[in-house]
Enzyme design. Structure first.
Site, short mmCIF file in Angstrom:
data_model
loop_
_atom_site.label_atom_id
_atom_site.label_comp_id
_atom_site.label_asym_id
_atom_site.label_seq_id
_atom_site.Cartn_x
_atom_site.Cartn_y
_atom_site.Cartn_z
N ILE A 64 12.30 34.98 -0.80
CA ILE A 64 12.79 33.98 0.15
C ILE A 64 12.85 32.62 -0.53
O ILE A 64 12.02 32.31 -1.39
CB ILE A 64 11.89 33.95 1.43
CG1 ILE A 64 12.50 33.07 2.53
CG2 ILE A 64 10.47 33.52 1.09
CD1 ILE A 64 11.77 33.17 3.87
N CYS A 65 13.88 31.82 -0.17
CA CYS A 65 13.94 30.42 -0.63
C CYS A 65 14.39 29.59 0.57
O CYS A 65 14.04 29.91 1.70
CB CYS A 65 14.87 30.28 -1.85
SG CYS A 65 16.59 30.73 -1.52
N ARG A 66 15.21 28.57 0.35
CA ARG A 66 15.65 27.75 1.48
C ARG A 66 16.79 28.45 2.22
O ARG A 66 16.77 28.58 3.43
CB ARG A 66 16.10 26.37 0.99
CG ARG A 66 16.37 25.38 2.12
CD ARG A 66 16.78 24.04 1.58
NE ARG A 66 18.17 24.05 1.15
CZ ARG A 66 19.21 23.79 1.93
NH1 ARG A 66 19.02 23.49 3.20
NH2 ARG A 66 20.44 23.82 1.47
#
Length: 108
Positions: A64-66
């Site tokens: 997961i990231c932004r």
């Protein structure tokens, strides 16, 4: 060889984590401190090459990231490095929060 990584929705990602997968946030520390999906472990993309061996190979990894772009990059790197159970959380932390899933950090 191009390895295709599975994309999962925030809800699917949370379900997988509840079933034992590890949620790996690849944003930088300041972004993580601001807000992150509850239970996410931080491993910034900038440190991935030197630290990826800290991640378990026997667990599914939900990246997961932004928004989903950096986590996809990180996941592809892991797959090229011998990890087989890697999925990308589509839409990233923004989608996770929009879905009403639990977050932690300064803004939650």
């Amino acid at each position: 060889m191009l390895l295709l990584m599975e994309e999962v929705t925030p809800q699917e990602g949370q379900q997988r984590v509840q079933n034992g997968a590890m949620l790996v946030d690849v944003r930088e520390q300041s972004e993580y401190d601001e807000v992150h999906a509850q239970g996410a472990a931080l491993l910034p993309l900038s440190e991935l090459e030197s630290r990826f061996s800290e991640l378990p190979k026997d667990k599914e990894l939900v990246m997961i990231c932004r928004s989903g772009a950096r986590s996809k990059q990180a996941g592809e790197y892991l797959m090229q490095s011998g990890y087989s159970k890697v999925v990308n959380l589509s839409g990233g932390t923004m989608a996770w929060a929009e879905a009403g899933l639990p977050t932690e950090g300064e803004t939650s």
